[in-house]
Design a protein around this motif. Structure first.
Motif, PDB file in Angstrom:
ATOM      1  N   ALA A   1       0.846  -1.203   0.000  1.00  0.00           N
ATOM      2  CA  ALA A   1       0.000   0.000   0.000  1.00  0.00           C
ATOM      3  C   ALA A   1       0.879   1.249   0.000  1.00  0.00           C
ATOM      4  CB  ALA A   1      -0.941  -0.007   1.200  1.00  0.00           C
ATOM      5  N   GLY A   2       1.933   1.239   0.820  1.00  0.00           N
ATOM      6  CA  GLY A   2       2.852   2.379   0.874  1.00  0.00           C
ATOM      7  C   GLY A   2       3.567   2.583  -0.446  1.00  0.00           C
ATOM      8  N   ALA A   3       4.040   1.470  -1.037  1.00  0.00           N
ATOM      9  CA  ALA A   3       4.741   1.569  -2.322  1.00  0.00           C
ATOM     10  C   ALA A   3       3.805   2.113  -3.396  1.00  0.00           C
ATOM     11  CB  ALA A   3       5.283   0.198  -2.731  1.00  0.00           C
ATOM     12  N   PHE A   4       2.528   1.690  -3.359  1.00  0.00           N
ATOM     13  CA  PHE A   4       1.564   2.188  -4.344  1.00  0.00           C
ATOM     14  C   PHE A   4       1.318   3.682  -4.161  1.00  0.00           C
ATOM     15  CE2 PHE A   4      -2.709   3.366  -5.697  1.00  0.00           C
ATOM     16  CZ  PHE A   4      -2.628   3.020  -7.031  1.00  0.00           C
ATOM     17  N   VAL A   5       1.121   4.097  -2.903  1.00  0.00           N
ATOM     18  CA  VAL A   5       0.861   5.519  -2.644  1.00  0.00           C
ATOM     19  C   VAL A   5       2.053   6.356  -3.096  1.00  0.00           C
ATOM     20  CG1 VAL A   5       0.571   7.233  -0.806  1.00  0.00           C
ATOM     21  CG2 VAL A   5      -0.812   5.156  -0.795  1.00  0.00           C
ATOM     22  N   PHE A   6       3.263   5.871  -2.793  1.00  0.00           N
ATOM     23  CA  PHE A   6       4.461   6.610  -3.220  1.00  0.00           C
ATOM     24  C   PHE A   6       4.487   6.743  -4.745  1.00  0.00           C
ATOM     25  CE2 PHE A   6       8.705   6.933  -4.859  1.00  0.00           C
ATOM     26  CZ  PHE A   6       9.256   7.956  -4.109  1.00  0.00           C
ATOM     27  N   ALA A   7       4.271   5.617  -5.428  1.00  0.00           N
ATOM     28  CA  ALA A   7       4.319   5.624  -6.892  1.00  0.00           C
ATOM     29  C   ALA A   7       3.243   6.547  -7.455  1.00  0.00           C
ATOM     30  CB  ALA A   7       4.133   4.203  -7.426  1.00  0.00           C
ATOM     31  N   ALA A   8       2.016   6.408  -6.938  1.00  0.00           N
ATOM     32  CA  ALA A   8       0.899   7.193  -7.468  1.00  0.00           C
ATOM     33  C   ALA A   8       1.099   8.687  -7.202  1.00  0.00           C
ATOM     34  CB  ALA A   8      -0.415   6.723  -6.851  1.00  0.00           C
ATOM     35  N   GLN A   9       1.737   9.025  -6.072  1.00  0.00           N
ATOM     36  CA  GLN A   9       1.945  10.448  -5.771  1.00  0.00           C
ATOM     37  C   GLN A   9       2.953  11.087  -6.717  1.00  0.00           C
ATOM     38  OE1 GLN A   9       2.503  11.728  -1.784  1.00  0.00           O
ATOM     39  NE2 GLN A   9       0.564  10.903  -1.071  1.00  0.00           N
ATOM     40  N   MET A  10       3.774  10.248  -7.387  1.00  0.00           N
ATOM     41  CA  MET A  10       4.732  10.814  -8.352  1.00  0.00           C
ATOM     42  C   MET A  10       4.041  11.219  -9.646  1.00  0.00           C
ATOM     43  SD  MET A  10       8.213   8.553  -8.189  1.00  0.00           S
ATOM     44  CE  MET A  10       9.176   9.640  -9.257  1.00  0.00           C
ATOM     45  N   ILE A  11       2.837  10.647  -9.875  1.00  0.00           N
ATOM     46  CA  ILE A  11       2.218  10.823 -11.184  1.00  0.00           C
ATOM     47  C   ILE A  11       1.176  11.928 -11.132  1.00  0.00           C
ATOM     48  CG2 ILE A  11       0.975   9.644 -13.039  1.00  0.00           C
ATOM     49  CD1 ILE A  11       2.427   7.079 -11.747  1.00  0.00           C
ATOM     50  N   ASN A  12       1.638  13.149 -11.364  1.00  0.00           N
ATOM     51  CA  ASN A  12       0.736  14.290 -11.398  1.00  0.00           C
ATOM     52  C   ASN A  12      -0.126  14.219 -12.662  1.00  0.00           C
ATOM     53  OD1 ASN A  12       2.886  15.065  -9.509  1.00  0.00           O
ATOM     54  ND2 ASN A  12       1.829  17.038  -9.513  1.00  0.00           N
ATOM     55  N   PHE A  13      -1.425  14.473 -12.472  1.00  0.00           N
ATOM     56  CA  PHE A  13      -2.321  14.549 -13.626  1.00  0.00           C
ATOM     57  C   PHE A  13      -2.754  16.005 -13.804  1.00  0.00           C
ATOM     58  CE2 PHE A  13      -4.621  12.946  -9.862  1.00  0.00           C
ATOM     59  CZ  PHE A  13      -5.562  13.928  -9.668  1.00  0.00           C
ATOM     60  N   PRO A  14      -2.903  16.459 -15.058  1.00  0.00           N
ATOM     61  CA  PRO A  14      -3.325  17.844 -15.265  1.00  0.00           C
ATOM     62  C   PRO A  14      -4.755  18.045 -14.778  1.00  0.00           C
ATOM     63  CG  PRO A  14      -3.178  16.666 -17.355  1.00  0.00           C
ATOM     64  CD  PRO A  14      -2.687  15.726 -16.307  1.00  0.00           C
ATOM     65  N   VAL A  15      -5.002  19.178 -14.124  1.00  0.00           N
ATOM     66  CA  VAL A  15      -6.355  19.437 -13.619  1.00  0.00           C
ATOM     67  C   VAL A  15      -7.007  20.535 -14.450  1.00  0.00           C
ATOM     68  CG1 VAL A  15      -7.761  19.988 -11.612  1.00  0.00           C
ATOM     69  CG2 VAL A  15      -5.617  18.790 -11.304  1.00  0.00           C
ATOM     70  N   VAL A  16      -6.488  21.728 -14.357  1.00  0.00           N
ATOM     71  CA  VAL A  16      -7.084  22.852 -15.069  1.00  0.00           C
ATOM     72  C   VAL A  16      -6.076  23.992 -15.115  1.00  0.00           C
ATOM     73  CG1 VAL A  16      -8.164  23.897 -13.019  1.00  0.00           C
ATOM     74  CG2 VAL A  16      -9.165  24.307 -15.253  1.00  0.00           C
ATOM     75  N   GLY A  17      -6.066  24.721 -16.211  1.00  0.00           N
ATOM     76  CA  GLY A  17      -5.288  25.954 -16.315  1.00  0.00           C
ATOM     77  C   GLY A  17      -3.875  25.883 -15.792  1.00  0.00           C
ATOM     78  N   GLY A  18      -3.075  24.904 -16.268  1.00  0.00           N
ATOM     79  CA  GLY A  18      -1.676  24.849 -15.875  1.00  0.00           C
ATOM     80  C   GLY A  18      -1.446  24.345 -14.460  1.00  0.00           C
ATOM     81  N   THR A  19      -2.443  23.710 -13.880  1.00  0.00           N
ATOM     82  CA  THR A  19      -2.303  23.159 -12.533  1.00  0.00           C
ATOM     83  C   THR A  19      -2.457  21.643 -12.591  1.00  0.00           C
ATOM     84  OG1 THR A  19      -3.314  25.149 -11.653  1.00  0.00           O
ATOM     85  CG2 THR A  19      -3.168  23.283 -10.154  1.00  0.00           C
ATOM     86  N   SER A  20      -1.654  20.945 -11.785  1.00  0.00           N
ATOM     87  CA  SER A  20      -1.762  19.492 -11.733  1.00  0.00           C
ATOM     88  C   SER A  20      -2.115  19.049 -10.320  1.00  0.00           C
ATOM     89  CB  SER A  20      -0.446  18.841 -12.172  1.00  0.00           C
ATOM     90  OG  SER A  20       0.545  19.041 -11.189  1.00  0.00           O
ATOM     91  N   GLY A  21      -2.447  17.786 -10.204  1.00  0.00           N
ATOM     92  CA  GLY A  21      -2.705  17.208  -8.891  1.00  0.00           C
ATOM     93  C   GLY A  21      -2.237  15.777  -8.928  1.00  0.00           C
ATOM     94  N   HIS A  22      -2.141  15.166  -7.761  1.00  0.00           N
ATOM     95  CA  HIS A  22      -1.819  13.738  -7.747  1.00  0.00           C
ATOM     96  C   HIS A  22      -2.602  13.088  -6.626  1.00  0.00           C
ATOM     97  CE1 HIS A  22       0.633  14.284  -4.172  1.00  0.00           C
ATOM     98  NE2 HIS A  22       1.303  15.226  -4.776  1.00  0.00           N
ATOM     99  N   LEU A  23      -2.703  11.764  -6.685  1.00  0.00           N
ATOM    100  CA  LEU A  23      -3.385  11.035  -5.628  1.00  0.00           C
ATOM    101  C   LEU A  23      -2.698  11.325  -4.295  1.00  0.00           C
ATOM    102  CD1 LEU A  23      -5.484   8.546  -5.165  1.00  0.00           C
ATOM    103  CD2 LEU A  23      -3.393   7.248  -4.864  1.00  0.00           C
ATOM    104  N   VAL A  24      -3.477  11.483  -3.233  1.00  0.00           N
ATOM    105  CA  VAL A  24      -2.896  11.508  -1.889  1.00  0.00           C
ATOM    106  C   VAL A  24      -2.926  10.069  -1.352  1.00  0.00           C
ATOM    107  CG1 VAL A  24      -3.087  12.389   0.456  1.00  0.00           C
ATOM    108  CG2 VAL A  24      -3.502  13.914  -1.477  1.00  0.00           C
TER     109      VAL A  24
END
Lengths: 96, 218
Positions: B46-69
């Motif tokens: 679970a920790g390894a998944f959260v770490f990996a997923a937090q590296m992958i920012n997805f575009p949200v809107v207007g030049g801003t990204s987000g990633h899974l917490v």
């Protein structure tokens, strides 16, 4: 192979292969800090210097590869830390 | 949503650090009595998944990204106290190895993304899940839990900035909550997708069906 072996491999693949394709745009907090003009407060030397700053493994020419290696190392470190912690907690249960 | 050093004043950092340290000690104590050896590698994964997923920012809107917490996801899978430890481990490695999130701000980051996200996300999941034990209801509960966890983290983060004198409430609150309302939708989608994957491969972990139902599925 047990289920968690496969699951860990999937996580490592995600960390190594997908991370170089992440959006380079600032995240929510960074964006708000830029817009409201307090982003500069985070500039300057780090409080404690980290071995792999900003998920780029130093000394590798290809940034994609440097990010992939950083992701692999990070995911393995988190797994190892939690596995060790879990074992320690389970052990403390027996001795208690 | 990782706060770097320089955004918070010392009092806010110390206060947040004290709350987070207390929560981590309590979580360890709570688990010490009943940590299932089978769940130890699951915590690590679970920790390894959260770490990996937090590296992958997805575009949200207007030049801003987000990633899974991931706080709500891990709380739903492993329960709140194991989730506090998983999220803290991720934030500690990010902070000290990758300089993501300040060292002085680590307590605040654990508070925002590790503790409050986990507890409020779990509370949302549990209360919405009480409506029915149907799996579809649990997916809805999970989506809402993920959204609430992100918003709670953004709300707390905003107040830490306000208390530190970094930003004024009337500008930072709408800005942070506005963008994280959208990031929270991404959080909900990824959380539901990850749970669907777990339910396919390990229904004993989630949705933790009755033994008879698991047998029927095979």
């Amino acid at each position: 192979m047990k289920w968690w072996h496969w699951a860990l491999v999937v996580c490592l693949v995600v960390a190594a292969i997908l991370s170089p394709f992440a959006s380079p745009w600032p995240d929510g907090l960074e964006r708000v800090a830029e817009r409201l003009g307090f982003a500069a407060r985070a500039e300057g030397p780090a409080t404690v210097s980290a071995p792999i700053p900003d998920y780029v493994f130093p000394g590798i020419a290809s940034e994609g590869l440097a990010t992939a290696i950083a992701g692999l190392i990070g995911a393995l470190l988190v797994f190892a830390l939690l596995y060790g912690l879990g074992k320690a907690l389970a052990h403390s249960d027996k001795s208690a | 949503m990782h706060i770097p050093d320089g955004f918070l004043d010392l009092q806010t950092s110390v206060a947040a650090g004290a709350i987070s340290a207390g929560a981590v000690v309590y979580a360890s104590y709570a688990l010490r009595r009943r940590v299932d050896p089978e769940k130890i590698p699951v915590m690590g994964v679970a920790g390894a998944f959260v770490f990996a997923a937090q590296m992958i920012n997805f575009p949200v809107v207007g030049g801003t990204s987000g990633h899974l917490v991931g706080a709500a996801l891990v709380a739903i899978l492993l329960g709140p106290w194991a989730a506090v430890l998983v999220m803290t481990a991720v934030l500690v490695i990010q902070c000290f190895v990758f300089q993501d999130g300040g060292v002085l701000a680590l307590g605040a980051n654990v508070l925002n993304m590790g503790l409050v996200g986990v507890l409020l996300g779990y509370a949302t999941y549990a209360s919405v899940g009480k409506i029915s034990r149907r799996v579809s209801v649990r997916y809805v509960a999970s989506f809402l839990a993920a959204w609430v966890a992100v918003m709670a983290g953004a709300f707390l983060c905003s107040w830490e900035l306000i208390i530190s004198g970094t930003a004024a409430p009337q500008v930072v609150l709408p800005a942070m909550l506005g963008v994280h309302a959208l990031i929270g939708v991404g959080e909900g989608v990824i959380t539901v997708a990850a749970l669907a994957l777990v339910s396919r491969s390990r229904p004993d972990i989630w949705p933790a069906l009755e033994p008879a139902e698991v047998a029927q599925q095979k």
